[in-house]
Design a protein around this motif. Structure first.
Motif, PDB file in Angstrom:
ATOM      1  N   ALA A  34       9.172 -10.025  -3.379  1.00  0.00           N
ATOM      2  CA  ALA A  34       7.980  -9.269  -2.283  1.00  0.00           C
ATOM      3  C   ALA A  34       6.687  -9.657  -2.665  1.00  0.00           C
ATOM      4  N   GLY A  35       6.324 -10.422  -3.656  1.00  0.00           N
ATOM      5  CA  GLY A  35       4.855 -11.086  -3.843  1.00  0.00           C
ATOM      6  C   GLY A  35       4.034  -9.868  -4.487  1.00  0.00           C
ATOM      7  N   ARG A  69       7.565  -3.633   1.753  1.00  0.00           N
ATOM      8  CA  ARG A  69       7.331  -2.355   2.216  1.00  0.00           C
ATOM      9  C   ARG A  69       7.964  -1.102   1.272  1.00  0.00           C
ATOM     10  N   ILE A  70       9.543  -1.789   0.869  1.00  0.00           N
ATOM     11  CA  ILE A  70      10.066  -0.671   0.190  1.00  0.00           C
ATOM     12  C   ILE A  70       9.383  -0.462  -1.340  1.00  0.00           C
ATOM     13  N   LEU A  71       9.207  -1.530  -2.143  1.00  0.00           N
ATOM     14  CA  LEU A  71       8.562  -1.412  -3.238  1.00  0.00           C
ATOM     15  C   LEU A  71       7.179  -0.943  -3.612  1.00  0.00           C
ATOM     16  N   SER A  95       1.236   1.523  -0.171  1.00  0.00           N
ATOM     17  CA  SER A  95       1.666   1.229   1.227  1.00  0.00           C
ATOM     18  C   SER A  95       0.796   2.344   2.119  1.00  0.00           C
ATOM     19  N   GLY A  96       0.395   3.088   1.605  1.00  0.00           N
ATOM     20  CA  GLY A  96      -0.078   4.288   2.436  1.00  0.00           C
ATOM     21  C   GLY A  96       0.850   5.366   2.850  1.00  0.00           C
ATOM     22  N   GLU A  97       2.019   5.223   2.279  1.00  0.00           N
ATOM     23  CA  GLU A  97       3.236   6.446   2.536  1.00  0.00           C
ATOM     24  C   GLU A  97       2.577   7.634   1.486  1.00  0.00           C
ATOM     25  N   SER A  98       2.815   9.078   2.096  1.00  0.00           N
ATOM     26  CA  SER A  98       2.301  10.120   1.224  1.00  0.00           C
ATOM     27  C   SER A  98       3.806  10.411   0.474  1.00  0.00           C
ATOM     28  N   LEU A  99       4.017  10.718  -0.765  1.00  0.00           N
ATOM     29  CA  LEU A  99       4.945  11.136  -1.503  1.00  0.00           C
ATOM     30  C   LEU A  99       4.832  12.560  -1.851  1.00  0.00           C
ATOM     31  N   LEU A 134      13.150   6.026  -4.062  1.00  0.00           N
ATOM     32  CA  LEU A 134      12.539   6.902  -3.384  1.00  0.00           C
ATOM     33  C   LEU A 134      12.926   6.781  -2.077  1.00  0.00           C
ATOM     34  N   LYS A 135      13.228   8.240  -1.331  1.00  0.00           N
ATOM     35  CA  LYS A 135      13.202   8.254   0.209  1.00  0.00           C
ATOM     36  C   LYS A 135      12.085   8.157   0.927  1.00  0.00           C
TER      37      LYS A 135
END
Length: 136
Positions: A34-35, A69-71, A95-99, A134-135
């Motif tokens: 994934a880099g 994206r996933i990691l 990645s900017g996702e909220s958990l 994580l979902k």
């Protein structure tokens, strides 16, 4: 002749990446594809919400973009120990996702996934082992 490392490690601690190399071969393979190695081996502090190896084997062979994206959804900027995760709080991934954080019956859940081993503090961050991916 051995050369001294240019990076000094806090109290002899490994980086997040060095810790993964010790016992997380599938995660190392995916992070590399994934880099994301520079993120987990650099000096900037990060928190890794590491899924179990068994939850990652199905991702082998995915595109680097999908893996990234996933990691990236499992990495937070900054050091967060388990006590920093307050019930009802939201944290942002790189990645900017909220958990979403939920604390119940002595357990910490992030997006419904439980932290099973918390607070492995490393020179450049904190590693939390999760019960599943994580979902997001």
């Amino acid at each position: 002749m051995l050369f001294a490392s240019t990076h000094t490690q806090a109290q002899g601690q490994a980086t997040l990446m060095e810790q993964l190399i010790k016992d997380r071969p599938v995660l190392v393979e995916l992070v590399t594809a994934a880099g994301l190695v520079p993120v987990l081996s650099g000096d900037s502090p990060h928190t890794l919400l590491a899924p179990p190896e068994s939850a990652l084997t199905g991702l082998k062979g995915e595109s680097p973009e999908k893996l990234r994206r996933i990691l990236s959804g499992h990495i937070l900027k900054g050091k967060y120990t388990e006590k920093d995760f307050k019930d009802g709080a939201q944290v942002k991934t790189i990645s900017g996702e909220s958990l979403h954080i939920c604390r119940k019956q002595g357990h910490t859940l992030i997006n419904g996934v439980r932290i099973v081993q918390a607070d492995t503090e490393l020179s450049n961050g904190v590693l939390h082992s999760m019960s599943d991916a994580l979902k997001i």
